[in-house]
Scaffold this motif. Sequence first.
Motif, PDB file in Angstrom:
ATOM      1  N   GLY A   1      53.421  14.687  17.501  1.00  0.00           N
ATOM      2  CA  GLY A   1      53.477  15.289  16.171  1.00  0.00           C
ATOM      3  C   GLY A   1      52.147  15.362  15.436  1.00  0.00           C
ATOM      4  N   GLY A   2      51.097  14.745  15.970  1.00  0.00           N
ATOM      5  CA  GLY A   2      49.805  14.836  15.322  1.00  0.00           C
ATOM      6  C   GLY A   2      49.297  16.262  15.285  1.00  0.00           C
ATOM      7  N   LYS A   3      48.632  16.629  14.193  1.00  0.00           N
ATOM      8  CA  LYS A   3      48.208  18.019  14.003  1.00  0.00           C
ATOM      9  C   LYS A   3      46.706  18.102  13.791  1.00  0.00           C
ATOM     10  CE  LYS A   3      52.667  18.944  11.823  1.00  0.00           C
ATOM     11  NZ  LYS A   3      53.374  19.397  10.598  1.00  0.00           N
ATOM     12  N   TYR A   4      46.136  19.200  14.247  1.00  0.00           N
ATOM     13  CA  TYR A   4      44.703  19.425  14.123  1.00  0.00           C
ATOM     14  C   TYR A   4      44.478  20.855  13.656  1.00  0.00           C
ATOM     15  CZ  TYR A   4      44.735  15.278  17.029  1.00  0.00           C
ATOM     16  OH  TYR A   4      44.967  14.017  17.512  1.00  0.00           O
ATOM     17  N   TYR A   5      43.436  21.046  12.847  1.00  0.00           N
ATOM     18  CA  TYR A   5      43.143  22.359  12.298  1.00  0.00           C
ATOM     19  C   TYR A   5      41.652  22.655  12.385  1.00  0.00           C
ATOM     20  CZ  TYR A   5      47.773  21.953  10.198  1.00  0.00           C
ATOM     21  OH  TYR A   5      49.126  21.793  10.001  1.00  0.00           O
TER      22      TYR A   5
ATOM     23  N   TYR B   1      39.754  17.223  22.351  1.00  0.00           N
ATOM     24  CA  TYR B   1      40.651  17.686  23.418  1.00  0.00           C
ATOM     25  C   TYR B   1      41.624  18.735  22.883  1.00  0.00           C
ATOM     26  CZ  TYR B   1      44.198  17.468  27.095  1.00  0.00           C
ATOM     27  OH  TYR B   1      45.080  17.788  28.094  1.00  0.00           O
ATOM     28  N   TYR B   2      42.108  18.552  21.693  1.00  0.00           N
ATOM     29  CA  TYR B   2      43.176  19.388  21.148  1.00  0.00           C
ATOM     30  C   TYR B   2      42.672  20.728  20.624  1.00  0.00           C
ATOM     31  CZ  TYR B   2      45.323  14.897  21.608  1.00  0.00           C
ATOM     32  OH  TYR B   2      45.752  13.707  22.135  1.00  0.00           O
TER      33      TYR B   2
ATOM     34  N   MET C   1      50.626  21.839  22.093  1.00  0.00           N
ATOM     35  CA  MET C   1      50.714  23.275  21.866  1.00  0.00           C
ATOM     36  C   MET C   1      49.632  23.670  20.870  1.00  0.00           C
ATOM     37  SD  MET C   1      53.375  24.317  23.644  1.00  0.00           S
ATOM     38  CE  MET C   1      53.684  25.937  22.927  1.00  0.00           C
ATOM     39  N   GLY C   2      49.037  24.829  21.100  1.00  0.00           N
ATOM     40  CA  GLY C   2      47.963  25.227  20.202  1.00  0.00           C
ATOM     41  C   GLY C   2      47.996  26.689  19.841  1.00  0.00           C
ATOM     42  N   TRP C   3      47.424  27.005  18.702  1.00  0.00           N
ATOM     43  CA  TRP C   3      47.209  28.390  18.273  1.00  0.00           C
ATOM     44  C   TRP C   3      45.712  28.677  18.345  1.00  0.00           C
ATOM     45  CZ3 TRP C   3      50.796  32.007  17.507  1.00  0.00           C
ATOM     46  CH2 TRP C   3      52.110  31.614  17.199  1.00  0.00           C
ATOM     47  N   PHE C   4      45.386  29.810  18.932  1.00  0.00           N
ATOM     48  CA  PHE C   4      44.019  30.298  19.003  1.00  0.00           C
ATOM     49  C   PHE C   4      44.018  31.744  18.549  1.00  0.00           C
ATOM     50  CE2 PHE C   4      41.450  27.150  21.456  1.00  0.00           C
ATOM     51  CZ  PHE C   4      42.444  26.216  21.657  1.00  0.00           C
ATOM     52  N   ARG C   5      42.837  32.264  18.223  1.00  0.00           N
ATOM     53  CA  ARG C   5      42.744  33.663  17.839  1.00  0.00           C
ATOM     54  C   ARG C   5      41.498  34.280  18.447  1.00  0.00           C
ATOM     55  NH1 ARG C   5      41.613  32.781  11.335  1.00  0.00           N
ATOM     56  NH2 ARG C   5      39.457  31.995  11.510  1.00  0.00           N
ATOM     57  N   GLN C   6      41.543  35.584  18.569  1.00  0.00           N
ATOM     58  CA  GLN C   6      40.439  36.285  19.216  1.00  0.00           C
ATOM     59  C   GLN C   6      40.239  37.654  18.591  1.00  0.00           C
ATOM     60  OE1 GLN C   6      40.987  36.740  23.471  1.00  0.00           O
ATOM     61  NE2 GLN C   6      38.765  36.770  23.815  1.00  0.00           N
ATOM     62  N   THR C   7      38.974  37.989  18.389  1.00  0.00           N
ATOM     63  CA  THR C   7      38.592  39.325  17.924  1.00  0.00           C
ATOM     64  C   THR C   7      37.768  39.979  19.025  1.00  0.00           C
ATOM     65  OG1 THR C   7      36.666  38.373  16.803  1.00  0.00           O
ATOM     66  CG2 THR C   7      38.648  38.724  15.482  1.00  0.00           C
ATOM     67  N   PRO C   8      37.702  41.316  19.023  1.00  0.00           N
ATOM     68  CA  PRO C   8      36.984  42.024  20.082  1.00  0.00           C
ATOM     69  C   PRO C   8      35.549  41.542  20.242  1.00  0.00           C
ATOM     70  CG  PRO C   8      38.283  43.565  18.809  1.00  0.00           C
ATOM     71  CD  PRO C   8      38.356  42.249  18.086  1.00  0.00           C
TER      72      PRO C   8
ATOM     73  N   PHE D   1      39.758  28.242  18.416  1.00  0.00           N
ATOM     74  CA  PHE D   1      40.816  27.331  18.009  1.00  0.00           C
ATOM     75  C   PHE D   1      41.217  27.558  16.557  1.00  0.00           C
ATOM     76  CE2 PHE D   1      43.291  23.615  17.675  1.00  0.00           C
ATOM     77  CZ  PHE D   1      42.906  22.911  16.544  1.00  0.00           C
ATOM     78  N   VAL D   2      42.540  27.477  16.314  1.00  0.00           N
ATOM     79  CA  VAL D   2      43.059  27.569  14.955  1.00  0.00           C
ATOM     80  C   VAL D   2      43.768  26.260  14.574  1.00  0.00           C
ATOM     81  CG1 VAL D   2      44.612  28.796  13.392  1.00  0.00           C
ATOM     82  CG2 VAL D   2      43.320  30.066  15.127  1.00  0.00           C
ATOM     83  N   ALA D   3      44.756  25.871  15.393  1.00  0.00           N
ATOM     84  CA  ALA D   3      45.531  24.670  15.078  1.00  0.00           C
ATOM     85  C   ALA D   3      46.243  24.205  16.342  1.00  0.00           C
ATOM     86  CB  ALA D   3      46.546  24.942  13.975  1.00  0.00           C
ATOM     87  N   SER D   4      46.583  22.925  16.383  1.00  0.00           N
ATOM     88  CA  SER D   4      47.327  22.394  17.519  1.00  0.00           C
ATOM     89  C   SER D   4      48.222  21.255  17.055  1.00  0.00           C
ATOM     90  CB  SER D   4      46.387  21.916  18.632  1.00  0.00           C
ATOM     91  OG  SER D   4      45.531  20.897  18.169  1.00  0.00           O
ATOM     92  N   ILE D   5      49.227  20.973  17.886  1.00  0.00           N
ATOM     93  CA  ILE D   5      50.162  19.899  17.597  1.00  0.00           C
ATOM     94  C   ILE D   5      50.433  19.125  18.875  1.00  0.00           C
ATOM     95  CG2 ILE D   5      52.143  21.480  17.860  1.00  0.00           C
ATOM     96  CD1 ILE D   5      53.574  19.767  15.698  1.00  0.00           C
TER      97      ILE D   5
END
Length: 129
Positions: free
Chosen positions: A54-58, A109-110, A33-40, A46-50
């Motif tokens: 349980g491994g996490k990436y930022y 990949y993440y 699962m990952g968090w991403f963000r976008q501006t106009p 990419f922001v963060a993923s798990i």
Amino acid sequence: VQQQASGGGLVQAGGSLRLSCAASGRTVSNHVMGWFRQTPGKEREFVASIRSGGGKYYADSVKGRSTISRDNAENAIYLQMDSLKPEDTAVYFCGLDEGFHLPFRDSSYYSDLLTYNYWGPGTLVTVSS
């Protein structure tokens, strides 16, 4: 399969927000699962993923200020963001990788947008200076 991000809002620089992503149709603990963000006018970044294990990436831009977590009972992931900056202003999305309990892969990949197959509506975070 659907994810719904929530928790965005208006906050002053230096403040904190906790974003939530509730999933339906899949068990989040079985998938990346990952968090991403976008501006106009810009690509989703990419922001963060798990990982399912349980491994996490930022992203370097949020490392040390953000924490991704998962609640298996709630079938949700979260992004705690602290020390927010105006440049964190964006719509935040959570993505799900269809792969099931994938073995460990290269870290790139993440953080790759193309890894994630399902996206839900985003939540707007606005950080005022």
